[in-house]
Design a protein around this motif. Structure first.
Motif, PDB file in Angstrom:
ATOM      1  N   ARG A  38       0.831  -1.203   0.000  1.00 29.01           N
ATOM      2  CA  ARG A  38       0.000   0.000   0.000  1.00 29.01           C
ATOM      3  C   ARG A  38       0.870   1.261   0.000  1.00 29.01           C
ATOM      4  O   ARG A  38       0.582   2.228  -0.713  1.00 29.01           O
ATOM      5  N   THR A  39       1.958   1.231   0.747  1.00 24.91           N
ATOM      6  CA  THR A  39       2.868   2.379   0.793  1.00 24.91           C
ATOM      7  C   THR A  39       3.502   2.629  -0.568  1.00 24.91           C
ATOM      8  O   THR A  39       3.566   3.769  -1.035  1.00 24.91           O
ATOM      9  N   HIS A  40       3.958   1.564  -1.218  1.00 26.22           N
ATOM     10  CA  HIS A  40       4.539   1.717  -2.558  1.00 26.22           C
ATOM     11  C   HIS A  40       3.500   2.283  -3.530  1.00 26.22           C
ATOM     12  O   HIS A  40       3.794   3.179  -4.318  1.00 26.22           O
ATOM     13  N   ARG A  41       2.285   1.751  -3.470  1.00 25.37           N
ATOM     14  CA  ARG A  41       1.227   2.226  -4.358  1.00 25.37           C
ATOM     15  C   ARG A  41       0.926   3.704  -4.116  1.00 25.37           C
ATOM     16  O   ARG A  41       0.780   4.485  -5.063  1.00 25.37           O
ATOM     17  N   ASN A  42       0.866   4.105  -2.857  1.00 22.20           N
ATOM     18  CA  ASN A  42       0.623   5.514  -2.537  1.00 22.20           C
ATOM     19  C   ASN A  42       1.755   6.404  -3.031  1.00 22.20           C
ATOM     20  O   ASN A  42       1.515   7.504  -3.545  1.00 22.20           O
ATOM     21  N   ASN A  43       2.998   5.932  -2.882  1.00 24.21           N
ATOM     22  CA  ASN A  43       4.135   6.707  -3.380  1.00 24.21           C
ATOM     23  C   ASN A  43       4.083   6.853  -4.895  1.00 24.21           C
ATOM     24  O   ASN A  43       4.353   7.930  -5.436  1.00 24.21           O
ATOM     25  N   ILE A  44       3.725   5.775  -5.580  1.00 21.76           N
ATOM     26  CA  ILE A  44       3.601   5.821  -7.035  1.00 21.76           C
ATOM     27  C   ILE A  44       2.530   6.826  -7.449  1.00 21.76           C
ATOM     28  O   ILE A  44       2.747   7.641  -8.356  1.00 21.76           O
ATOM     29  N   ASP A  45       1.410   6.794  -6.786  1.00 21.42           N
ATOM     30  CA  ASP A  45       0.336   7.765  -7.081  1.00 21.42           C
ATOM     31  C   ASP A  45       0.817   9.199  -6.854  1.00 21.42           C
ATOM     32  O   ASP A  45       0.547  10.093  -7.652  1.00 21.42           O
ATOM     33  N   ARG A  46       1.535   9.412  -5.754  1.00 20.35           N
ATOM     34  CA  ARG A  46       2.031  10.753  -5.447  1.00 20.35           C
ATOM     35  C   ARG A  46       3.019  11.220  -6.514  1.00 20.35           C
ATOM     36  O   ARG A  46       2.945  12.350  -6.994  1.00 20.35           O
ATOM     37  N   TYR A  47       3.947  10.354  -6.911  1.00 21.00           N
ATOM     38  CA  TYR A  47       4.924  10.725  -7.943  1.00 21.00           C
ATOM     39  C   TYR A  47       4.234  11.018  -9.271  1.00 21.00           C
ATOM     40  O   TYR A  47       4.616  11.943  -9.985  1.00 21.00           O
ATOM     41  N   ARG A  48       3.227  10.250  -9.618  1.00 16.82           N
ATOM     42  CA  ARG A  48       2.493  10.511 -10.866  1.00 16.82           C
ATOM     43  C   ARG A  48       1.783  11.862 -10.827  1.00 16.82           C
ATOM     44  O   ARG A  48       1.749  12.574 -11.827  1.00 16.82           O
ATOM     45  N   ARG A  49       1.217  12.183  -9.664  1.00 13.77           N
ATOM     46  CA  ARG A  49       0.578  13.505  -9.524  1.00 13.77           C
ATOM     47  C   ARG A  49       1.612  14.614  -9.658  1.00 13.77           C
ATOM     48  O   ARG A  49       1.368  15.633 -10.305  1.00 13.77           O
ATOM     49  N   LEU A  50       2.777  14.422  -9.054  1.00 19.44           N
ATOM     50  CA  LEU A  50       3.836  15.435  -9.143  1.00 19.44           C
ATOM     51  C   LEU A  50       4.307  15.640 -10.578  1.00 19.44           C
ATOM     52  O   LEU A  50       4.614  16.765 -10.981  1.00 19.44           O
ATOM     53  N   LEU A  51       4.358  14.563 -11.349  1.00 22.27           N
ATOM     54  CA  LEU A  51       4.802  14.684 -12.736  1.00 22.27           C
ATOM     55  C   LEU A  51       3.835  15.499 -13.597  1.00 22.27           C
ATOM     56  O   LEU A  51       4.214  15.984 -14.655  1.00 22.27           O
ATOM     57  N   LYS A  52       2.613  15.664 -13.128  1.00 20.67           N
ATOM     58  CA  LYS A  52       1.626  16.463 -13.858  1.00 20.67           C
ATOM     59  C   LYS A  52       1.755  17.956 -13.554  1.00 20.67           C
ATOM     60  O   LYS A  52       1.045  18.764 -14.135  1.00 20.67           O
ATOM     61  N   THR A  53       2.651  18.309 -12.641  1.00 22.07           N
ATOM     62  CA  THR A  53       2.840  19.708 -12.258  1.00 22.07           C
ATOM     63  C   THR A  53       4.025  20.300 -13.015  1.00 22.07           C
ATOM     64  O   THR A  53       4.745  19.592 -13.714  1.00 22.07           O
ATOM     65  N   ARG A  54       4.201  21.605 -12.837  1.00 17.45           N
ATOM     66  CA  ARG A  54       5.355  22.279 -13.453  1.00 17.45           C
ATOM     67  C   ARG A  54       6.600  21.969 -12.653  1.00 17.45           C
ATOM     68  O   ARG A  54       6.682  22.240 -11.454  1.00 17.45           O
ATOM     69  N   LEU A  55       7.591  21.391 -13.327  1.00 17.37           N
ATOM     70  CA  LEU A  55       8.833  21.007 -12.663  1.00 17.37           C
ATOM     71  C   LEU A  55      10.009  21.410 -13.523  1.00 17.37           C
ATOM     72  O   LEU A  55       9.901  21.504 -14.744  1.00 17.37           O
ATOM     73  N   THR A  56      11.147  21.609 -12.867  1.00 16.60           N
ATOM     74  CA  THR A  56      12.371  21.803 -13.628  1.00 16.60           C
ATOM     75  C   THR A  56      12.783  20.439 -14.187  1.00 16.60           C
ATOM     76  O   THR A  56      12.299  19.386 -13.727  1.00 16.60           O
ATOM     77  N   GLU A  57      13.681  20.439 -15.143  1.00 13.60           N
ATOM     78  CA  GLU A  57      14.131  19.177 -15.731  1.00 13.60           C
ATOM     79  C   GLU A  57      14.810  18.298 -14.680  1.00 13.60           C
ATOM     80  O   GLU A  57      14.618  17.085 -14.663  1.00 13.60           O
ATOM     81  N   LEU A  58      15.555  18.907 -13.788  1.00 16.99           N
ATOM     82  CA  LEU A  58      16.219  18.154 -12.730  1.00 16.99           C
ATOM     83  C   LEU A  58      15.197  17.513 -11.778  1.00 16.99           C
ATOM     84  O   LEU A  58      15.334  16.339 -11.409  1.00 16.99           O
ATOM     85  N   GLU A  59      14.181  18.273 -11.397  1.00 20.78           N
ATOM     86  CA  GLU A  59      13.131  17.736 -10.528  1.00 20.78           C
ATOM     87  C   GLU A  59      12.399  16.583 -11.216  1.00 20.78           C
ATOM     88  O   GLU A  59      12.126  15.554 -10.599  1.00 20.78           O
ATOM     89  N   ARG A  60      12.098  16.766 -12.494  1.00 17.54           N
ATOM     90  CA  ARG A  60      11.392  15.743 -13.258  1.00 17.54           C
ATOM     91  C   ARG A  60      12.220  14.453 -13.321  1.00 17.54           C
ATOM     92  O   ARG A  60      11.697  13.358 -13.113  1.00 17.54           O
ATOM     93  N   GLN A  61      13.503  14.590 -13.585  1.00 17.01           N
ATOM     94  CA  GLN A  61      14.378  13.414 -13.642  1.00 17.01           C
ATOM     95  C   GLN A  61      14.420  12.690 -12.299  1.00 17.01           C
ATOM     96  O   GLN A  61      14.375  11.456 -12.237  1.00 17.01           O
ATOM     97  N   TYR A  62      14.507  13.470 -11.224  1.00 15.63           N
ATOM     98  CA  TYR A  62      14.545  12.878  -9.889  1.00 15.63           C
ATOM     99  C   TYR A  62      13.256  12.096  -9.610  1.00 15.63           C
ATOM    100  O   TYR A  62      13.295  10.953  -9.155  1.00 15.63           O
TER     101      TYR A  62
END
Length: 76
Positions: A10-34
């Motif tokens: 469940r923790t891994h799934r929640n982290n994956i969901d959070r990262y996917r949501r973050l990728l939909k936001t405005r990020l620098t290239e370095l942040e996106r790569q991370y």
């Protein structure tokens, strides 16, 4: 033991969901790569843990058409 594994899944799934949501936001290239790297790591960890928690895989039953003749068309 199984409760601990389910909690980790469940923790891994929640982290994956959070990262996917973050990728939909405005990020620098370095942040996106991370974030993409962390997402990949989480997905790999989830797959590995799921395989060890649920080692049996049941194939979907194949549906065989028992008809020997083609279906009758309603268009005349």
């Amino acid at each position: 033991m199984i409760d601990e594994k389910l909690t980790r899944l469940r923790t891994h799934r929640n982290n994956i969901d959070r990262y996917r949501r973050l990728l939909k936001t405005r990020l620098t290239e370095l942040e996106r790569q991370y974030i993409e790297a962390r997402l990949s790591e989480e997905q790999s960890a989830l797959e590995k843990l799921a395989a060890s928690t649920f080692p049996l895989a049941f194939p979907a039953p194949s549906i065989q058409n028992s008809r020997t003749q083609p279906p009758i068309s309603s268009a005349a």
